[in-house]
Design a protein around this motif. Structure first.
Motif, PDB file in Angstrom:
ATOM      1  N   ASP A 140      53.696 -81.008   3.143  1.00 25.53           N
ATOM      2  CA  ASP A 140      53.831 -81.850   1.934  1.00 25.53           C
ATOM      3  C   ASP A 140      55.258 -82.320   1.739  1.00 25.53           C
ATOM      4  OD1 ASP A 140      54.173 -79.360  -0.674  1.00 25.53           O
ATOM      5  OD2 ASP A 140      54.655 -79.237   1.477  1.00 25.53           O
TER       6      ASP A 140
ATOM      7  N   LYS B  56      59.205 -88.637   4.202  1.00 22.90           N
ATOM      8  CA  LYS B  56      58.874 -89.867   4.928  1.00 22.90           C
ATOM      9  C   LYS B  56      58.695 -91.037   3.963  1.00 22.90           C
ATOM     10  CE  LYS B  56      55.513 -91.782   8.172  1.00 22.90           C
ATOM     11  NZ  LYS B  56      54.291 -91.535   8.955  1.00 22.90           N
ATOM     12  N   GLU B  57      57.981 -90.808   2.809  1.00 20.18           N
ATOM     13  CA  GLU B  57      57.779 -91.882   1.825  1.00 20.18           C
ATOM     14  C   GLU B  57      59.107 -92.351   1.241  1.00 20.18           C
ATOM     15  OE1 GLU B  57      53.345 -90.437   0.286  1.00 20.18           O
ATOM     16  OE2 GLU B  57      55.122 -90.232  -0.999  1.00 20.18           O
ATOM     17  N   PHE B  58      60.003 -91.398   0.974  1.00 27.12           N
ATOM     18  CA  PHE B  58      61.314 -91.765   0.432  1.00 27.12           C
ATOM     19  C   PHE B  58      62.100 -92.632   1.414  1.00 27.12           C
ATOM     20  CE2 PHE B  58      65.125 -91.425  -1.956  1.00 27.12           C
ATOM     21  CZ  PHE B  58      66.166 -91.237  -1.051  1.00 27.12           C
TER      22      PHE B  58
ATOM     23  N   ARG C 182      55.869 -85.217   4.129  1.00 25.28           N
ATOM     24  CA  ARG C 182      55.264 -86.458   3.655  1.00 25.28           C
ATOM     25  C   ARG C 182      56.139 -87.119   2.588  1.00 25.28           C
ATOM     26  NH1 ARG C 182      51.144 -84.480   1.741  1.00 25.28           N
ATOM     27  NH2 ARG C 182      51.567 -84.718  -0.484  1.00 25.28           N
ATOM     28  N   HIS C 183      56.648 -86.310   1.629  1.00 24.66           N
ATOM     29  CA  HIS C 183      57.516 -86.859   0.579  1.00 24.66           C
ATOM     30  C   HIS C 183      58.794 -87.437   1.170  1.00 24.66           C
ATOM     31  CE1 HIS C 183      55.123 -85.752  -2.834  1.00 24.66           C
ATOM     32  NE2 HIS C 183      55.103 -84.446  -2.503  1.00 24.66           N
TER      33      HIS C 183
ATOM     34  N   MET D  81      60.933 -94.511   3.876  1.00 21.59           N
ATOM     35  CA  MET D  81      60.300 -95.823   4.024  1.00 21.59           C
ATOM     36  C   MET D  81      60.597 -96.723   2.822  1.00 21.59           C
ATOM     37  SD  MET D  81      59.039 -95.846   6.968  1.00 21.59           S
ATOM     38  CE  MET D  81      58.176 -97.402   6.840  1.00 21.59           C
ATOM     39  N   THR D  82      60.634 -96.136   1.605  1.00 21.54           N
ATOM     40  CA  THR D  82      60.966 -96.921   0.404  1.00 21.54           C
ATOM     41  C   THR D  82      62.372 -97.482   0.498  1.00 21.54           C
ATOM     42  OG1 THR D  82      59.503 -95.560  -0.938  1.00 21.54           O
ATOM     43  CG2 THR D  82      61.153 -96.846  -2.116  1.00 21.54           C
ATOM     44  N   GLU D  83      63.307 -96.662   0.958  1.00 23.66           N
ATOM     45  CA  GLU D  83      64.688 -97.127   1.102  1.00 23.66           C
ATOM     46  C   GLU D  83      64.791 -98.247   2.130  1.00 23.66           C
ATOM     47  OE1 GLU D  83      66.056 -95.200  -1.899  1.00 23.66           O
ATOM     48  OE2 GLU D  83      67.501 -96.159  -0.583  1.00 23.66           O
TER      49      GLU D  83
ATOM     50  N   ARG E  34      62.407-100.438   2.947  1.00 19.57           N
ATOM     51  CA  ARG E  34      61.804-101.672   2.402  1.00 19.57           C
ATOM     52  C   ARG E  34      62.778-102.381   1.454  1.00 19.57           C
ATOM     53  NH1 ARG E  34      57.245 -98.211   1.515  1.00 19.57           N
ATOM     54  NH2 ARG E  34      55.720 -98.409   3.189  1.00 19.57           N
TER      55      ARG E  34
END
Length: 203
Positions: A24, A30-32, A27-28, A34-36, A38
């Motif tokens: 978990d 990786k999302e962080f 996953r958090h 990817m947001t940066e 974008r």
């Protein structure tokens, strides 16, 4: 224990496992990331430039609005307003005693060959200003639309024919505080002298 013995002992031990995050947390993370990424590659807004074919109708529409509105000049209170009515008459609303030559220019743009002067209280223009005074001056002012208490005058430009000039002298006595406003007019087909101020009757 010397260095050689320590190295030999280290080779005999099982290899250490690489530290790993719980699923978990991975996953958090990786999302962080990817947001940066974008936000960094987000496209910038582009300035929209109108093509000449589009710009010309826009400017033409703005000009049409300006022509249809009464012309108003002055500061907080308008020096004057002038507009052409549906019946062809010109409505002049005076706000103060400024810019007579600008009013004169606006009247000429509307097709009325005029000379305009604003007279201070107790003053008048020295006479004679014209050599040939035509007898049509009394028909210039449209009486039902005149409101002297508010400095409003309606004149009929059709009275002034081609080759003629109308001399308009406006005198405002106590205007804005219940006083009355006056307009004198002379139509001539000859030259007009500049206004030389002299004392009026009773001054």
């Amino acid at each position: 224990m010397n260095d050689g013995e320590r190295e030999e002992l280290a080779r005999l031990l099982p290899p250490r496992d690489e530290p790993r995050l719980p699923p978990d947390r991975q996953r958090h993370l990786k999302e962080f990331v990817m947001t940066e990424i974008r936000q960094e590659v987000k496209p910038k807004r582009r300035l929209l430039l109108l093509r000449p074919a589009v710009l010309v109708p826009v400017l033409a529409a703005a000009a049409a609005v300006a022509i249809g509105a009464p012309r108003v000049l002055g500061g907080n209170e308008a020096a004057y307003a002038v507009s052409k009515q549906k019946d062809g008459t010109i409505l002049i609303t005076l706000g103060d005693m400024k810019n007579p030559k600008r009013l004169q220019g606006d009247l000429r743009e509307m097709g009325l060959n005029a000379v305009v002067d604003f007279l201070p209280d107790g003053k008048q223009c020295a006479e004679p200003r014209v050599q040939n005074r035509l007898p049509t001056s009394s028909k210039l002012s449209v009486r039902p639309k005149v409101d002297r208490d508010r400095g409003v005058f309606a004149i009929d430009p059709r009275v002034v024919k081609s080759g003629q000039t109308v001399v308009l002298e406006f005198a405002l006595g106590g205007f804005g505080s219940g006083g009355t406003a006056g307009m004198s007019s002379v139509i001539t087909d000859g030259p007009v002298k500049a206004c030389k101020l002299v004392d009026g009757p009773g001054s």
